[in-house]
Scaffold this active site. Structure first.
Site, PDB file in Angstrom:
ATOM      1  N   PHE A 157     -55.418 -26.199  21.258  1.00  0.00           N
ATOM      2  CA  PHE A 157     -56.548 -25.353  21.598  1.00  0.00           C
ATOM      3  C   PHE A 157     -57.334 -26.053  22.711  1.00  0.00           C
ATOM      4  O   PHE A 157     -57.368 -27.284  22.789  1.00  0.00           O
ATOM      5  CB  PHE A 157     -57.420 -25.145  20.350  1.00  0.00           C
ATOM      6  CG  PHE A 157     -58.625 -24.278  20.606  1.00  0.00           C
ATOM      7  CD1 PHE A 157     -58.467 -22.967  21.012  1.00  0.00           C
ATOM      8  CD2 PHE A 157     -59.908 -24.780  20.453  1.00  0.00           C
ATOM      9  CE1 PHE A 157     -59.573 -22.164  21.263  1.00  0.00           C
ATOM     10  CE2 PHE A 157     -61.021 -23.987  20.694  1.00  0.00           C
ATOM     11  CZ  PHE A 157     -60.848 -22.675  21.107  1.00  0.00           C
ATOM     12  N   ASP A 204     -57.053 -35.453  16.762  1.00  0.00           N
ATOM     13  CA  ASP A 204     -57.544 -34.089  16.593  1.00  0.00           C
ATOM     14  C   ASP A 204     -56.765 -33.511  15.407  1.00  0.00           C
ATOM     15  O   ASP A 204     -55.624 -33.070  15.543  1.00  0.00           O
ATOM     16  CB  ASP A 204     -57.312 -33.273  17.867  1.00  0.00           C
ATOM     17  CG  ASP A 204     -57.835 -31.836  17.738  1.00  0.00           C
ATOM     18  OD1 ASP A 204     -58.113 -31.389  16.605  1.00  0.00           O
ATOM     19  OD2 ASP A 204     -57.958 -31.168  18.786  1.00  0.00           O
ATOM     20  N   HIS A 245     -55.928 -29.061  12.432  1.00  0.00           N
ATOM     21  CA  HIS A 245     -54.957 -28.270  11.658  1.00  0.00           C
ATOM     22  C   HIS A 245     -54.457 -29.052  10.440  1.00  0.00           C
ATOM     23  O   HIS A 245     -53.501 -28.619   9.814  1.00  0.00           O
ATOM     24  CB  HIS A 245     -53.710 -27.950  12.492  1.00  0.00           C
ATOM     25  CG  HIS A 245     -53.926 -27.013  13.635  1.00  0.00           C
ATOM     26  ND1 HIS A 245     -52.893 -26.533  14.389  1.00  0.00           N
ATOM     27  CD2 HIS A 245     -55.045 -26.449  14.145  1.00  0.00           C
ATOM     28  CE1 HIS A 245     -53.362 -25.719  15.343  1.00  0.00           C
ATOM     29  NE2 HIS A 245     -54.668 -25.669  15.212  1.00  0.00           N
ATOM     30  N   GLN A 264     -63.781 -23.711  11.428  1.00  0.00           N
ATOM     31  CA  GLN A 264     -63.918 -22.414  12.078  1.00  0.00           C
ATOM     32  C   GLN A 264     -63.206 -21.370  11.201  1.00  0.00           C
ATOM     33  O   GLN A 264     -62.404 -21.702  10.327  1.00  0.00           O
ATOM     34  CB  GLN A 264     -63.332 -22.567  13.500  1.00  0.00           C
ATOM     35  CG  GLN A 264     -63.102 -21.323  14.289  1.00  0.00           C
ATOM     36  CD  GLN A 264     -61.663 -20.893  14.185  1.00  0.00           C
ATOM     37  OE1 GLN A 264     -60.780 -21.697  13.872  1.00  0.00           O
ATOM     38  NE2 GLN A 264     -61.405 -19.632  14.430  1.00  0.00           N
ATOM     39  N   LYS A 293     -59.504 -21.397  10.013  1.00  0.00           N
ATOM     40  CA  LYS A 293     -58.945 -22.670   9.552  1.00  0.00           C
ATOM     41  C   LYS A 293     -58.780 -22.686   8.024  1.00  0.00           C
ATOM     42  O   LYS A 293     -59.342 -21.858   7.318  1.00  0.00           O
ATOM     43  CB  LYS A 293     -59.822 -23.822  10.030  1.00  0.00           C
ATOM     44  CG  LYS A 293     -59.958 -23.877  11.570  1.00  0.00           C
ATOM     45  CD  LYS A 293     -58.673 -24.309  12.271  1.00  0.00           C
ATOM     46  CE  LYS A 293     -58.617 -24.003  13.744  1.00  0.00           C
ATOM     47  NZ  LYS A 293     -59.373 -24.876  14.615  1.00  0.00           N
ATOM     48  N   ARG A 317     -81.408 -40.115  17.127  1.00  0.00           N
ATOM     49  CA  ARG A 317     -82.162 -41.014  16.253  1.00  0.00           C
ATOM     50  C   ARG A 317     -81.223 -42.077  15.701  1.00  0.00           C
ATOM     51  O   ARG A 317     -80.108 -41.781  15.281  1.00  0.00           O
ATOM     52  CB  ARG A 317     -82.761 -40.252  15.068  1.00  0.00           C
ATOM     53  CG  ARG A 317     -83.819 -39.256  15.467  1.00  0.00           C
ATOM     54  CD  ARG A 317     -84.378 -38.553  14.234  1.00  0.00           C
ATOM     55  NE  ARG A 317     -85.395 -37.589  14.625  1.00  0.00           N
ATOM     56  CZ  ARG A 317     -85.155 -36.284  14.804  1.00  0.00           C
ATOM     57  NH1 ARG A 317     -83.959 -35.775  14.608  1.00  0.00           N
ATOM     58  NH2 ARG A 317     -86.145 -35.487  15.182  1.00  0.00           N
ATOM     59  N   TYR A 350     -89.654 -39.591  15.559  1.00  0.00           N
ATOM     60  CA  TYR A 350     -89.724 -39.354  17.006  1.00  0.00           C
ATOM     61  C   TYR A 350     -89.303 -40.566  17.831  1.00  0.00           C
ATOM     62  O   TYR A 350     -89.717 -40.727  18.965  1.00  0.00           O
ATOM     63  CB  TYR A 350     -91.111 -38.827  17.400  1.00  0.00           C
ATOM     64  CG  TYR A 350     -91.359 -37.418  16.892  1.00  0.00           C
ATOM     65  CD1 TYR A 350     -90.474 -36.383  17.232  1.00  0.00           C
ATOM     66  CD2 TYR A 350     -92.435 -37.123  16.076  1.00  0.00           C
ATOM     67  CE1 TYR A 350     -90.669 -35.090  16.759  1.00  0.00           C
ATOM     68  CE2 TYR A 350     -92.645 -35.827  15.597  1.00  0.00           C
ATOM     69  CZ  TYR A 350     -91.751 -34.814  15.943  1.00  0.00           C
ATOM     70  OH  TYR A 350     -91.943 -33.541  15.470  1.00  0.00           O
ATOM     71  N   ARG A 388     -76.202 -30.708  13.817  1.00  0.00           N
ATOM     72  CA  ARG A 388     -76.165 -30.820  12.353  1.00  0.00           C
ATOM     73  C   ARG A 388     -75.600 -29.565  11.677  1.00  0.00           C
ATOM     74  O   ARG A 388     -75.896 -28.444  12.061  1.00  0.00           O
ATOM     75  CB  ARG A 388     -77.565 -31.106  11.812  1.00  0.00           C
ATOM     76  CG  ARG A 388     -78.139 -32.440  12.262  1.00  0.00           C
ATOM     77  CD  ARG A 388     -79.517 -32.655  11.669  1.00  0.00           C
ATOM     78  NE  ARG A 388     -80.442 -31.614  12.032  1.00  0.00           N
ATOM     79  CZ  ARG A 388     -81.434 -31.764  12.928  1.00  0.00           C
ATOM     80  NH1 ARG A 388     -81.615 -32.923  13.539  1.00  0.00           N
ATOM     81  NH2 ARG A 388     -82.228 -30.769  13.191  1.00  0.00           N
TER      82      ARG A 388
END
Ligand code: PLP
Length: 416
Positions: A101, A172, A175, A198, A201, A230, A237, A247
């Site tokens: 992909f 990767d 799959h 996704q 999957k 962070r 901050y 996230r």
């Protein structure tokens, strides 16, 4: 449920009776597990930074056999943060397969590095270690093997090449949830491995991704990227790194925790059905079933990929797929073009006017002469059967085989 393969019926594409009258298992699969976890999240009001993301990461790590995990928005951002985490920098080269992909290569471009394509093996459809070796230059920093369809690249050979040349490996594994190489989980053999959740999957929350690693410091850096830069334990901050917000939400984690309750049994079921299909198709002229990889101790199937000998069958792959669809098998041709043949790479040398290719514009690249002949052949002759079909029962898998046998037997009626 299906008529016998010896039927005199013409191809369904030509007005005959379809072999499969069954409906295939739908995807996604979900039940009260997801419902109650989602309701619990909703009612708790804890929609971020709750216990579910942490619990999902812990369960996924246990399932895949890794030490640390960092969840994120999708499989693409997982690759991007992994590359940054292992120290791939602007202008570095990263060797990738063209049978994948787009994310495998686009993530490299996005972080300012240069994808270099190495060919795949005709049996595993994964990176060819010998061609990887030929593509190494003094600028090469990393290799991204893609474990296509749940089969795995040769991680022994790639590890040796990486070691000899001082390269890093990011797997990767989008799959390969549950696949194992000599007892070790996919994604745990390189410096890190990335997965996607996704919608199509084998485990999904609509979108989602995760990176696994054995290296706690790398996990901390990757977490920092997902969390606006962070640093672990820093004040809200304080932003010591350049990060993004990648996230996963508590809602996605709730769904994924539900999905985890079935991942093991579904993985085993797909594997058993795929082996059955291997047997049923064994020896069928013109069809090459996926190769067995002896070093793989468990194989998850995201896809069942067969290759056709068009000349021997007297039919083109595209006509074959149409005929199989008409018989009631939801097959597709899959990745029909090597990644480098996409406009994003073919026009990269033309400069910054081409939008997304801008990061490549000042890097003196030209992809117009790239050739990976094995990949190009596979793009022409592969047929994909999706993972949900492999969740069917014995009669269903026999129906798939019967439909393939029928199309093979009458392929020359169709031509090219
Ligand atoms: C799905 C997929 C990705 C990207 O995952 P997303 O979650 O869709 O961003 C990366 N690599 C491969 C091989 C994939 O199939």
């Amino acid at each position: 449920m299906f008529s016998t393969p010896k039927t005199a019926s013409p191809l369904a594409l030509q007005g005959g009776e379809p072999v499969c009258k069954t409906t295939w298992p739908t995807w996604p699969v979900f039940d009260d597990a997801e419902r109650s976890l989602l309701a619990e999240t909703l009612n708790s009001g804890q929609w971020w930074f709750g216990a579910k993301v942490k619990r999902f990461e812990a369960e996924f790590v246990a399932f895949q056999g890794s030490a640390f995990a960092v969840s994120c928005t999708n499989g693409t951002t997982a690759i991007e943060m992994g590359l940054r985490g292992i120290g791939v920098n602007e202008g570095d080269e990263v060797i990738v397969p063209p049978y994948s992909f787009i994310a495998t290569a686009s993530a490299v471009v996005t972080i300012g590095a240069i994808p270099v394509f190495a060919d795949i093996r005709p049996d595993t459809l994964c990176l060819d270690p010998q061609d990887v070796e030929r593509k190494i230059t003094r600028r090469t920093k990393a290799i991204i093997p893609v474990h296509v369809a749940g089969g795995m690249a040769d991680m022994d050979e790639l590890a040796q090449i990486a070691q000899r040349n001082g390269l890093q490996i990011l797997e990767d594994a989008a799959h390969a949830w549950g696949s194992q190489w000599k007892g070790r989980g996919a994604g745990t053999l390189g410096r890190c491995g990335t997965f996607s959740f996704q919608a199509t999957k084998n485990i999904t929350a609509g979108e989602g991704g995760i990176l696994v690693t054995e290296d706690e410091a790398l996990a901390d850096i990757c977490r920092s990227f997902t969390h606006c830069g962070r640093r672990k334990g820093s004040a809200w901050y304080d932003h010591d790194y350049l990060g993004s917000n990648l996230r996963l939400t508590e809602f996605q984690a709730a769904v994924l925790l539900g999905q985890m309750t079935r991942l093991e049994s579904q993985t085993l079921k797909r594997q058993a059905n795929a082996r059955q299909l291997d047997q049923l198709l064994g020896g069928l002229k013109g069809i090459r079933a996926p190769a067995a990889a002896p070093k793989m101790t468990r194989r998850s199937y995201h896809l069942y990929i067969m290759r056709l000998d068009e000349a021997a069958l007297g039919v083109s792959r595209d006509r074959f797929v149409e005929a199989l669809n008409a018989e009631g098998v939801p097959a597709s041709k899959g990745w029909y073009r090597p990644l480098y043949a996409n406009g994003v790479f073919q026009r990269a040398h033309l400069g910054p006017a081409h939008g997304i290719t801008e990061p490549l514009a000042d890097k003196n690249v030209n992809y117009t002469a790239v050739k990976c002949p094995v990949c190009e052949q596979v793009c022409r002759d592969a047929v994909w059967i999706p993972q949900n079909v492999l969740l069917t029962d014995d009669a269903g898998i026999r129906a798939v085989a019967a439909a393939i046998e029928k199309v093979v037997a009458r392929a020359s009626d169709l031509g090219f």
